[in-house]
Design an enzyme around this catalytic site. Structure first.
Site, PDB file in Angstrom:
ATOM      1  N   HIS A  60      18.807   1.362   3.697  1.00  7.23           N
ATOM      2  CA  HIS A  60      18.336   2.554   4.405  1.00  7.23           C
ATOM      3  C   HIS A  60      19.375   3.677   4.300  1.00  7.23           C
ATOM      4  CE1 HIS A  60      16.273  -0.661   6.972  1.00  7.23           C
ATOM      5  NE2 HIS A  60      15.246   0.061   6.564  1.00  7.23           N
TER       6      HIS A  60
ATOM      7  N   SER B 179      15.521  -5.600   6.590  1.00  7.19           N
ATOM      8  CA  SER B 179      15.727  -5.824   8.027  1.00  7.19           C
ATOM      9  C   SER B 179      15.373  -7.263   8.390  1.00  7.19           C
ATOM     10  CB  SER B 179      14.850  -4.864   8.840  1.00  7.19           C
ATOM     11  OG  SER B 179      15.126  -3.538   8.453  1.00  7.19           O
TER      12      SER B 179
ATOM     13  N   GLN C  66       0.610  -1.188  11.026  1.00  9.19           N
ATOM     14  CA  GLN C  66       0.803  -1.722   9.671  1.00  9.19           C
ATOM     15  C   GLN C  66       1.091  -3.218   9.653  1.00  9.19           C
ATOM     16  OE1 GLN C  66       4.308   0.900   8.985  1.00  9.19           O
ATOM     17  NE2 GLN C  66       5.138  -0.840   7.865  1.00  9.19           N
TER      18      GLN C  66
ATOM     19  N   GLN D 254       4.238   0.596  -1.845  1.00  6.68           N
ATOM     20  CA  GLN D 254       4.189   1.588  -0.760  1.00  6.68           C
ATOM     21  C   GLN D 254       4.527   2.980  -1.292  1.00  6.68           C
ATOM     22  OE1 GLN D 254       5.847   0.985   3.380  1.00  6.68           O
ATOM     23  NE2 GLN D 254       7.567   2.044   2.454  1.00  6.68           N
TER      24      GLN D 254
ATOM     25  N   GLY E 187      12.149   3.758  -0.601  1.00 11.41           N
ATOM     26  CA  GLY E 187      12.828   2.792  -1.469  1.00 11.41           C
ATOM     27  C   GLY E 187      11.871   2.127  -2.446  1.00 11.41           C
TER      28      GLY E 187
ATOM     29  N   ASP F 251       9.956  -1.286  -1.728  1.00 11.84           N
ATOM     30  CA  ASP F 251       8.523  -1.346  -1.401  1.00 11.84           C
ATOM     31  C   ASP F 251       7.799  -0.483  -2.432  1.00 11.84           C
ATOM     32  OD1 ASP F 251       8.577  -2.694   1.446  1.00 11.84           O
ATOM     33  OD2 ASP F 251      10.199  -1.239   1.401  1.00 11.84           O
TER      34      ASP F 251
ATOM     35  N   ALA G 133      16.568  -1.358  12.469  1.00  6.49           N
ATOM     36  CA  ALA G 133      17.377  -2.488  11.992  1.00  6.49           C
ATOM     37  C   ALA G 133      18.000  -2.087  10.646  1.00  6.49           C
ATOM     38  CB  ALA G 133      16.548  -3.766  11.888  1.00  6.49           C
ATOM     39  N   LEU G 134      18.688  -0.947  10.696  1.00  5.38           N
ATOM     40  CA  LEU G 134      19.144  -0.299   9.466  1.00  5.38           C
ATOM     41  C   LEU G 134      20.232  -1.105   8.756  1.00  5.38           C
ATOM     42  CD1 LEU G 134      19.302   3.444  10.593  1.00  5.38           C
ATOM     43  CD2 LEU G 134      17.371   2.158   9.667  1.00  5.38           C
TER      44      LEU G 134
HETATM   45  P1  AMP Z   1      11.599  -0.246   6.468  1.00  3.03           P
HETATM   46  O1  AMP Z   1      12.510   0.070   7.602  1.00  3.03           O
HETATM   47  O2  AMP Z   1      11.691  -1.650   5.982  1.00  3.03           O
HETATM   48  O3  AMP Z   1      10.190   0.234   6.700  1.00  3.03           O
HETATM   49  O4  AMP Z   1      12.141   0.626   5.244  1.00  3.03           O
HETATM   50  C1  AMP Z   1      12.311   2.021   5.344  1.00  3.03           C
HETATM   51  C2  AMP Z   1      12.580   2.564   3.962  1.00  3.03           C
HETATM   52  O5  AMP Z   1      13.758   1.979   3.435  1.00  3.03           O
HETATM   53  C3  AMP Z   1      11.446   2.249   2.951  1.00  3.03           C
HETATM   54  O6  AMP Z   1      11.249   3.365   2.116  1.00  3.03           O
HETATM   55  C4  AMP Z   1      12.015   1.079   2.196  1.00  3.03           C
HETATM   56  O7  AMP Z   1      11.496   0.962   0.897  1.00  3.03           O
HETATM   57  C5  AMP Z   1      13.493   1.437   2.172  1.00  3.03           C
HETATM   58  N1  AMP Z   1      14.306   0.245   1.929  1.00  3.03           N
HETATM   59  C6  AMP Z   1      14.295  -0.908   2.648  1.00  3.03           C
HETATM   60  N2  AMP Z   1      15.140  -1.802   2.100  1.00  3.03           N
HETATM   61  C7  AMP Z   1      15.681  -1.217   1.006  1.00  3.03           C
HETATM   62  C8  AMP Z   1      16.606  -1.639   0.008  1.00  3.03           C
HETATM   63  N3  AMP Z   1      17.154  -2.853   0.009  1.00  3.03           N
HETATM   64  N4  AMP Z   1      16.926  -0.764  -0.970  1.00  3.03           N
HETATM   65  C9  AMP Z   1      16.372   0.487  -0.996  1.00  3.03           C
HETATM   66  N5  AMP Z   1      15.490   0.939  -0.087  1.00  3.03           N
HETATM   67  C10 AMP Z   1      15.145   0.107   0.903  1.00  3.03           C
END
Ligand code: AMP
Length: 282
Positions: free
Chosen positions: A37, A188, A61, A155, A149, A152, A32-33
């Site tokens: 991302h 997402s 998770q 994380q 990112g 998180d 859900a990029l």
């Molecule tokens: P996710 O798909 O939510 O697990 O995120 C995958 C990666 O994208 C993780 O390292 C998140 O921290 C990063 N990420 C998600 N949203 C953002 C954002 N708004 N800005 C920067 N990085 C992001």
């Protein structure tokens, strides 16, 4: 662009990069990029000879079955977005049994005290699941650098700990939070919000900004009260937690000390969707 659904076909494509000592960047995602991302993928592509983007909604998770069930899955749109990123982008979209080898359970990591704060406290087993899947992905991909990112933030600290525990030679790179024009951190989960909820959710970042602006002139308890009041007066949002924490240990701060770096963290629910955000305070 190649889309690999199992580790062996991915590894075949990565072999020439490994043989030629070319660098592999890695961006783990749950799909859900959005632009947040894509910013990570662009940075990874500038800094490496190829980039693997994993798309995998990791069951271990999630501490809430409904959240896992309703997590948006949009692989075709994701691939379209990734095709616009310059460089050698390789998509890895494994199924759970390939990645976990039939045994879809967490490994039982001990990340120390950092794991018991904020997200760890409110989502039991979450970081164990994150650590487990990222370790499996690291071992399948063998990247030189991996990008995460600051959205998180906790994380990111857990992953730095993971490479220490697993003794993996991977450089972990933190990337800034990408926001909507409204200030709302891209996520997402925003796809599940109505127009009105998207507007109301901007309170999260507005409040964090206010905390940052008032950080030097207010005490921690005044800031805690201000945040509680602003969420109490909004009927759409339920504040799960607000914490001012030490940026390194992520321990809750009750009194400011000189030479320490602090961040503000919020988790809140809106329309049954859980959103998180954070900001540097000094
Ligand atoms: P996710 O798909 O939510 O697990 O995120 C995958 C990666 O994208 C993780 O390292 C998140 O921290 C990063 N990420 C998600 N949203 C953002 C954002 N708004 N800005 C920067 N990085 C992001």
């Amino acid at each position: 662009m190649k889309i690999h659904s199992n580790s062996s076909s991915l590894q075949k494509e990565l072999l020439p990069f490994l043989k030629n000592c070319e660098s592999i960047g890695f961006v783990p995602t749950m799909g859900a990029l959005h632009r947040g991302h894509i910013a990570l993928v662009e940075q990874a592509s500038r800094e490496n000879d190829c980039v693997v983007v994993s798309i995998f909604v990791n069951p271990t998770q999630f501490n809430n079955a409904e959240d896992l069930d309703k997590y948006p899955r949009t692989i075709d749109d994701d691939v379209k977005l990734l095709k616009n990123v310059p460089g050698n982008i390789i998509v890895f979209s494994p199924n759970a049994s390939d990645l976990y080898n039939e045994n879809v359970i967490s490994k039982g990591y001990d990340f120390g005290e950092i794991e018991n704060e904020m997200e760890g406290k409110h989502r039991e087993g979450h970081f164990d699941g994150v650590g487990t899947v990222v370790n499996l992905l690291f071992r399948a991909i063998k990247p030189n650098k991996a990008y995460f990112g600051e959205k998180d933030f906790q994380q990111l600290q857990i992953i730095k700990k993971l490479v220490e525990i697993e003794k993996l030679p991977i450089k972990i790179i933190g990337c800034p939070i990408v926001r909507e024009k409204s200030g709302l951190a891209m996520s997402s989960r925003n796809k599940r919000l109505s127009k009105v909820e998207l507007e109301e959710a901007t309170l999260i970042y507005k409040t964090l900004k206010k905390v940052a602006n008032e950080f030097n002139s207010s005490s921690i308890s005044e800031l805690n009260r201000m945040v509680k009041n602003s969420f109490d007066s909004n009927k759409f949002l339920d504040l799960e937690y607000f914490e001012i924490a030490d940026s390194e240990t992520l321990k809750t701060v009750h009194k400011k000390q000189a030479n320490k770096k602090y961040r503000g963290f919020i988790a809140a629910f809106i329309g049954g969707v859980r959103l998180i955000d954070n900001i540097a305070l000094n």
